[in-house]
Design an enzyme around this catalytic site. Structure first.
Site, PDB file in Angstrom:
ATOM      1  CD  GLU A 142     -53.488 -86.605  48.430  1.00 20.67           C
ATOM      2  OE1 GLU A 142     -54.058 -85.837  49.225  1.00 20.67           O
ATOM      3  OE2 GLU A 142     -53.048 -86.244  47.328  1.00 20.67           O
ATOM      4  CG  HIS A 175     -57.006 -81.858  48.011  1.00 19.22           C
ATOM      5  ND1 HIS A 175     -57.188 -83.014  47.287  1.00 19.22           N
ATOM      6  CD2 HIS A 175     -55.682 -81.804  48.308  1.00 19.22           C
ATOM      7  CE1 HIS A 175     -56.023 -83.625  47.143  1.00 19.22           C
ATOM      8  NE2 HIS A 175     -55.096 -82.921  47.759  1.00 19.22           N
TER       9      HIS A 175
END
Length: 240
Positions: A142, A175
């Site tokens: 990420e 997410h």
């Protein structure tokens, strides 16, 4: 954007989308081999595919980024001791950002429990190896994608605040919890700040990895969490 960056993003997307198809294929192979496909076995397959796919994706990402990683602008980098201080300080900054964002969400009437975090923690209790992904592999991927590539590319054209805002919102959307976009964006802003402050991607990676590890350890050892998973208050920012 450099072609290597697109290769990284495509690799990441493929990895994220591979889960359902891969589990189904492996499940069919298992059944054809004479095994009984139970819910427990399917969960096991899914857990190990998560670990496998994330590790393979990281290997490919590091391969694509090998030349980029060699091109370092040492003049703008903070010294190693200062970078270490920012790394540890970044853990507290990220936690503080979570608290502030959480309070704002409460004021807005948004429930504080995170289904993403709860599902991750439940999976870890069954298969501890998944913690390798949530605490190490996920955060590394990420930070490379959302901070080094997306934020870094935007920052070459826009100011810090707009670049951090756009990349952090994308980080939050990724997410799949739109109701908590503020909380994930707050963490994204923090990691982007650490990156630009030190010009070392390892600094936000360290803060992200440590924060996720602490969240997992605290949640798994909390009697409150063990009594009721739906009361989890901290969020894991390195696993989708």
């Amino acid at each position: 954007m450099k072609k290597e960056f697109w290769f990284v993003i495509i690799t990441y997307v493929i990895m994220q989308l591979s889960g359902g198809l891969a589990v189904d294929i492996i499940a069919k192979i298992t059944v054809s081999a004479g095994a009984e496909l139970t819910n427990e076995l399917k969960t096991l397959i899914g857990a190990y595919w998560i670990v496998f796919s994330f590790i393979i994706a990281l290997i490919f990402v590091l391969f694509f980024m090998r030349n980029e990683m060699r091109m370092k602008d040492m003049r703008n980098q903070t010294t190693i001791p200062v970078s270490i201080l920012w790394g540890f300080g970044g853990i507290f900054l990220a936690m503080f950002a979570q608290i502030i964002a959480g309070l704002l969400e409460q004021k807005m009437g948004i429930k504080q429990n995170s289904q993403n975090t709860e599902q991750i923690l439940k999976l870890i209790t069954q298969f501890p190896i998944v913690m390798l992904v949530t605490s190490i592999v996920g955060p590394i991927l990420e930070e490379i994608i959302f901070r080094k590539i997306i934020f870094g590319s935007l920052y070459k054209r826009l100011n810090f605040y707009l670049s951090a805002l756009i990349s952090s919102v994308i980080f939050g959307i990724a997410h799949f919890e739109p109701e908590h976009i503020l909380l994930y964006s707050a963490m994204g802003f923090t990691f982007a700040y650490l990156y630009i402050k030190t010009n070392r991607i390892l600094v936000p990676i360290f803060a992200h990895v440590t924060m996720n590890t602490l969240v997992v350890i605290v949640q798994l050892n909390s009697e409150k969490y063990l009594d009721s998973l739906d009361k989890a208050q901290s969020f894991i920012g390195g696993f989708l």
